[in-house]
Design a protein around this motif. Structure first.
Motif, PDB file in Angstrom:
ATOM      1  N   ARG A   1      -8.533   9.266   4.698  1.00 10.71           N
ATOM      2  CA  ARG A   1      -9.973   9.476   4.938  1.00 10.71           C
ATOM      3  C   ARG A   1     -10.281  10.955   5.128  1.00 10.71           C
ATOM      4  O   ARG A   1     -11.311  11.459   4.646  1.00 10.71           O
ATOM      5  CB  ARG A   1     -10.429   8.678   6.158  1.00 10.71           C
ATOM      6  CG  ARG A   1     -10.347   7.160   5.984  1.00 10.71           C
ATOM      7  CD  ARG A   1     -10.982   6.434   7.155  1.00 10.71           C
ATOM      8  NE  ARG A   1     -10.712   4.998   7.079  1.00 10.71           N
ATOM      9  CZ  ARG A   1      -9.722   4.388   7.732  1.00 10.71           C
ATOM     10  NH1 ARG A   1      -8.930   5.102   8.526  1.00 10.71           N
ATOM     11  NH2 ARG A   1      -9.529   3.101   7.594  1.00 10.71           N
TER      12      ARG A   1
ATOM     13  N   THR B   1       0.796  -1.231   0.000  1.00 13.63           N
ATOM     14  CA  THR B   1       0.000   0.000   0.000  1.00 13.63           C
ATOM     15  C   THR B   1       0.831   1.286   0.000  1.00 13.63           C
ATOM     16  O   THR B   1       0.326   2.338  -0.366  1.00 13.63           O
ATOM     17  CB  THR B   1      -0.930   0.025   1.232  1.00 13.63           C
ATOM     18  OG1 THR B   1      -0.132  -0.148   2.410  1.00 13.63           O
ATOM     19  CG2 THR B   1      -1.963  -1.071   1.151  1.00 13.63           C
TER      20      THR B   1
ATOM     21  N   PRO C   1      -6.128  -6.739   4.793  1.00 13.32           N
ATOM     22  CA  PRO C   1      -6.033  -6.190   6.162  1.00 13.32           C
ATOM     23  C   PRO C   1      -4.919  -6.820   6.979  1.00 13.32           C
ATOM     24  O   PRO C   1      -4.308  -6.164   7.819  1.00 13.32           O
ATOM     25  CB  PRO C   1      -7.409  -6.496   6.759  1.00 13.32           C
ATOM     26  CG  PRO C   1      -7.915  -7.653   5.963  1.00 13.32           C
ATOM     27  CD  PRO C   1      -7.399  -7.455   4.574  1.00 13.32           C
TER      28      PRO C   1
ATOM     29  N   ASN D   1      -1.760  -3.806   9.046  1.00 21.11           N
ATOM     30  CA  ASN D   1      -2.269  -3.451  10.375  1.00 21.11           C
ATOM     31  C   ASN D   1      -1.241  -2.724  11.232  1.00 21.11           C
ATOM     32  O   ASN D   1      -1.437  -2.553  12.431  1.00 21.11           O
ATOM     33  CB  ASN D   1      -2.772  -4.711  11.108  1.00 21.11           C
ATOM     34  CG  ASN D   1      -1.692  -5.787  11.172  1.00 21.11           C
ATOM     35  OD1 ASN D   1      -0.545  -5.544  10.796  1.00 21.11           O
ATOM     36  ND2 ASN D   1      -2.077  -6.970  11.636  1.00 21.11           N
TER      37      ASN D   1
ATOM     38  N   ALA E   1      -3.879   5.888   6.770  1.00 18.64           N
ATOM     39  CA  ALA E   1      -5.284   5.695   6.403  1.00 18.64           C
ATOM     40  C   ALA E   1      -6.160   6.812   6.959  1.00 18.64           C
ATOM     41  O   ALA E   1      -7.088   7.295   6.287  1.00 18.64           O
ATOM     42  CB  ALA E   1      -5.771   4.335   6.898  1.00 18.64           C
TER      43      ALA E   1
ATOM     44  N   LEU F   1      -6.938   3.115   0.381  1.00 19.09           N
ATOM     45  CA  LEU F   1      -7.877   2.607   1.390  1.00 19.09           C
ATOM     46  C   LEU F   1      -8.508   1.288   0.952  1.00 19.09           C
ATOM     47  O   LEU F   1      -8.694   0.370   1.778  1.00 19.09           O
ATOM     48  CB  LEU F   1      -8.956   3.655   1.665  1.00 19.09           C
ATOM     49  CG  LEU F   1      -8.477   4.931   2.370  1.00 19.09           C
ATOM     50  CD1 LEU F   1      -9.597   5.959   2.439  1.00 19.09           C
ATOM     51  CD2 LEU F   1      -7.950   4.620   3.764  1.00 19.09           C
ATOM     52  N   GLU F   2      -8.825   1.178  -0.318  1.00 22.34           N
ATOM     53  CA  GLU F   2      -9.400  -0.069  -0.835  1.00 22.34           C
ATOM     54  C   GLU F   2      -8.414  -1.222  -0.692  1.00 22.34           C
ATOM     55  O   GLU F   2      -8.796  -2.359  -0.374  1.00 22.34           O
ATOM     56  CB  GLU F   2      -9.784   0.101  -2.303  1.00 22.34           C
ATOM     57  CG  GLU F   2     -10.986   1.003  -2.519  1.00 22.34           C
ATOM     58  CD  GLU F   2     -11.188   1.350  -3.987  1.00 22.34           C
ATOM     59  OE1 GLU F   2     -10.427   0.802  -4.827  1.00 22.34           O
ATOM     60  OE2 GLU F   2     -12.092   2.154  -4.293  1.00 22.34           O
ATOM     61  N   THR F   3      -7.137  -0.934  -0.937  1.00 25.64           N
ATOM     62  CA  THR F   3      -6.102  -1.968  -0.834  1.00 25.64           C
ATOM     63  C   THR F   3      -5.944  -2.438   0.606  1.00 25.64           C
ATOM     64  O   THR F   3      -5.758  -3.633   0.863  1.00 25.64           O
ATOM     65  CB  THR F   3      -4.755  -1.436  -1.362  1.00 25.64           C
ATOM     66  OG1 THR F   3      -4.927  -0.938  -2.681  1.00 25.64           O
ATOM     67  CG2 THR F   3      -3.705  -2.537  -1.376  1.00 25.64           C
TER      68      THR F   3
ATOM     69  N   SER G   1      -8.319  -2.529   2.766  1.00 21.71           N
ATOM     70  CA  SER G   1      -9.502  -3.370   3.017  1.00 21.71           C
ATOM     71  C   SER G   1      -9.337  -4.760   2.411  1.00 21.71           C
ATOM     72  O   SER G   1      -9.777  -5.769   2.987  1.00 21.71           O
ATOM     73  CB  SER G   1     -10.750  -2.702   2.439  1.00 21.71           C
ATOM     74  OG  SER G   1     -10.973  -1.453   3.056  1.00 21.71           O
ATOM     75  N   ARG G   2      -8.683  -4.826   1.244  1.00 20.86           N
ATOM     76  CA  ARG G   2      -8.491  -6.115   0.569  1.00 20.86           C
ATOM     77  C   ARG G   2      -7.437  -6.967   1.255  1.00 20.86           C
ATOM     78  O   ARG G   2      -7.510  -8.198   1.220  1.00 20.86           O
ATOM     79  CB  ARG G   2      -8.086  -5.877  -0.887  1.00 20.86           C
ATOM     80  CG  ARG G   2      -9.225  -5.390  -1.778  1.00 20.86           C
ATOM     81  CD  ARG G   2      -8.672  -4.966  -3.132  1.00 20.86           C
ATOM     82  NE  ARG G   2      -7.928  -6.036  -3.786  1.00 20.86           N
ATOM     83  CZ  ARG G   2      -7.040  -5.854  -4.763  1.00 20.86           C
ATOM     84  NH1 ARG G   2      -6.760  -4.627  -5.174  1.00 20.86           N
ATOM     85  NH2 ARG G   2      -6.434  -6.887  -5.313  1.00 20.86           N
TER      86      ARG G   2
ATOM     87  N   GLN H   1      -2.078   2.636   9.564  1.00 15.02           N
ATOM     88  CA  GLN H   1      -3.344   3.149  10.090  1.00 15.02           C
ATOM     89  C   GLN H   1      -3.334   4.675  10.196  1.00 15.02           C
ATOM     90  O   GLN H   1      -4.345   5.338   9.951  1.00 15.02           O
ATOM     91  CB  GLN H   1      -3.623   2.529  11.463  1.00 15.02           C
ATOM     92  CG  GLN H   1      -3.806   1.013  11.426  1.00 15.02           C
ATOM     93  CD  GLN H   1      -4.856   0.581  10.420  1.00 15.02           C
ATOM     94  OE1 GLN H   1      -5.945   1.157  10.359  1.00 15.02           O
ATOM     95  NE2 GLN H   1      -4.541  -0.419   9.610  1.00 15.02           N
TER      96      GLN H   1
END
Length: 208
Positions: A203, A153, A187, A191, A199, A180-182, A184-185, A196
């Motif tokens: 957002r 990411t 996780p 982490n 992220a 962000l989509e990556t 989610s795909r 984070q």
């Protein structure tokens, strides 16, 4: 007597100037030698200020860098077709306290030439391109990362930052969305606290 005395004074002045010239030359040579690279700069500083913690830290980092680069250079001589060795040496070249970015770029280039399938090679080279304001080269490397290893990411986030810096707001927002989509795909691979935090920034940017 006056002429003879004046002549003696001239000789004295010439000798004095010559001595000063030699002294200045020696001092200049000593200073140039002492300041020829970062390691000797901090070594020189520690001689004068042995309790300076920053000088100690920087000296230790640069000594570690120098020894590591020497070790990898020896390994490369034994195995010049090993892409990972060039990659590892490039990492040390690009250490903040070292800052040999051109050497790092050359080694990343060699690593990629030997094995163009490793996404991390492009990611690290792209980061240096970005720092050097070589925007198009950086974007090309980040695109290659996305093709080879989409779960990495950092390439999407770096690309968003770069588009933002270039004033291309829509492309920046799109890269933030992909980032962000990556996450989610994948996780389980994203982490870490740093991801984070990135992220949260993404957002925020999208919500504006």
């Amino acid at each position: 007597w006056y002429k003879r005395s004046a002549h003696r004074w001239k000789i004295f002045i010439y000798i004095l100037l010559a001595a000063l010239g030699v002294g200045c030359a020696a001092l200049t040579w000593t200073r140039c030698y002492a300041w020829k690279d970062g390691l000797t700069i901090y070594a020189d500083a520690l001689k004068k200020y042995p309790d300076n913690e920053r000088a100690k830290t920087c000296y230790d980092h640069l000594l570690y860098y120098k020894n590591s680069v020497s070790a990898y250079s020896e390994e490369i001589q034994k195995d010049p077709k090993n892409a990972e060795l060039y990659y590892n040496r490039a990492v040390f070249h690009s250490m903040p306290d070292a800052g040999f970015y051109q050497k790092a770029l050359e080694d990343y280039g060699r690593a990629i030439a030997l094995d163009p399938s490793v996404a991390e090679f492009y990611l690290n080279r792209g980061s240096i391109y970005q720092e050097q304001n070589l925007n198009e080269a950086a974007l090309a490397d980040y695109q290659k990362v996305a093709e080879l290893k989409p779960e990495l990411t950092q390439a999407h986030f770096n690309r968003a930052l770069l588009f933002e810096k270039m004033g291309q707001k829509e492309k920046a927002l799109e890269s933030y969305r992909i980032f962000l989509e990556t996450i989610s795909r994948f996780p389980e691979k994203n982490n870490e606290p740093g991801v984070q935090k990135a992220a949260a920034r993404a957002r925020q940017k999208i919500s504006l």
